[in-house]
Design an enzyme around this catalytic site. Sequence first.
Site, PDB file in Angstrom:
ATOM      1  N   ARG A   1     -14.423   5.682  32.887  1.00 16.50           N
ATOM      2  CA  ARG A   1     -13.708   6.613  32.025  1.00 16.50           C
ATOM      3  C   ARG A   1     -12.621   7.310  32.825  1.00 16.50           C
ATOM      4  NH1 ARG A   1     -16.014  11.168  27.895  1.00 16.50           N
ATOM      5  NH2 ARG A   1     -14.111  12.366  27.711  1.00 16.50           N
TER       6      ARG A   1
ATOM      7  N   ARG B   1     -12.391   6.139  23.885  1.00 12.91           N
ATOM      8  CA  ARG B   1     -13.046   6.290  25.180  1.00 12.91           C
ATOM      9  C   ARG B   1     -14.052   5.176  25.459  1.00 12.91           C
ATOM     10  NH1 ARG B   1     -14.074  11.972  24.384  1.00 12.91           N
ATOM     11  NH2 ARG B   1     -11.903  11.818  23.810  1.00 12.91           N
TER      12      ARG B   1
ATOM     13  N   ASP C   1     -18.626   8.277  26.368  1.00 11.68           N
ATOM     14  CA  ASP C   1     -18.699   9.720  26.230  1.00 11.68           C
ATOM     15  C   ASP C   1     -20.175  10.090  26.259  1.00 11.68           C
ATOM     16  OD1 ASP C   1     -17.617  12.195  25.753  1.00 11.68           O
ATOM     17  OD2 ASP C   1     -17.398  11.914  23.587  1.00 11.68           O
TER      18      ASP C   1
ATOM     19  N   ASP D   1     -22.501  13.426  25.878  1.00 12.35           N
ATOM     20  CA  ASP D   1     -22.500  14.856  25.559  1.00 12.35           C
ATOM     21  C   ASP D   1     -23.913  15.403  25.637  1.00 12.35           C
ATOM     22  OD1 ASP D   1     -19.761  15.087  25.046  1.00 12.35           O
ATOM     23  OD2 ASP D   1     -19.996  14.506  22.946  1.00 12.35           O
TER      24      ASP D   1
HETATM   25  N1  ROI Z   1     -15.826   9.468  16.169  1.00 12.36           N
HETATM   26  C1  ROI Z   1     -16.993   8.801  16.082  1.00 12.36           C
HETATM   27  N2  ROI Z   1     -17.298   8.176  14.960  1.00 12.36           N
HETATM   28  N3  ROI Z   1     -17.868   8.782  17.130  1.00 12.36           N
HETATM   29  C2  ROI Z   1     -17.589   9.416  18.301  1.00 12.36           C
HETATM   30  O1  ROI Z   1     -18.406   9.377  19.241  1.00 12.36           O
HETATM   31  C3  ROI Z   1     -16.386  10.130  18.413  1.00 12.36           C
HETATM   32  N4  ROI Z   1     -16.053  10.798  19.553  1.00 12.36           N
HETATM   33  C4  ROI Z   1     -14.922  11.474  19.670  1.00 12.36           C
HETATM   34  C5  ROI Z   1     -13.966  11.619  18.531  1.00 12.36           C
HETATM   35  C6  ROI Z   1     -12.566  11.211  18.978  1.00 12.36           C
HETATM   36  C7  ROI Z   1     -13.977  13.064  18.102  1.00 12.36           C
HETATM   37  N5  ROI Z   1     -14.335  10.802  17.388  1.00 12.36           N
HETATM   38  C8  ROI Z   1     -15.502  10.132  17.304  1.00 12.36           C
HETATM   39  O2  ROI Z   1     -14.648  12.113  20.811  1.00 12.36           O
END
Ligand code: ROI
Length: 174
Positions: A83, A92, A95, A97
């Site tokens: 990343r 990305r 991610d 979180d």
């Molecule tokens: N949209 C979806 N469906 N899933 C995600 O993990 C995700 N992550 C993001 C943004 C760009 C907000 N949109 C996303 O960071």
Amino acid sequence: MIPAYIALGSNLGDPESQLRSAVGALQALSRCVLDQVSSVYRSAALGPGEQPDYLNAVVRLHTGLAPLALLDALQRIEQDQGRVRDTRWGPRTLDLDLLLYGREAITSQRLSIPHPRMLERHFVLYPLHEISGGDLLFPNGAKLETYLRQCPREGLVKSPRRLSARPGTHCQSH
Ligand code: ROI
């Protein structure tokens, strides 16, 4: 050991293998035991602009790491998986979180828990519910089920494919 819930998301570079490697890396984290891995969910990208669909999942691990140490570990995994510093709302490779850390509420410069945007995100709440059950309580005492009822599932597709055949694997502590 504190139960912590982590959301995984990817929409670049073979998202399914990104999620699979992330689960492997989470399994290998020191002072953590991964015990639940949700199904994989596909959904359209939330946010402005055109970008590929996302694959998302949620895992639970029991951790002896403090919240910021866990955040450091998650950011290292993101970086190890290529990343680069990406734009807000941009696509990305991976991610990770930190959604919940026990029943702690944390607001600091680097970390806000519960994750501030999780309650509006079907791709977080439904996999979280799959692995935790409806009785999960937030730091404010609210039940996950209450939030789920306010978050339509529309557009979220659960895949029959699993990311991990062996949840519950114990990791080394060092
Ligand atoms: N949209 C979806 N469906 N899933 C995600 O993990 C995700 N992550 C993001 C943004 C760009 C907000 N949109 C996303 O960071």
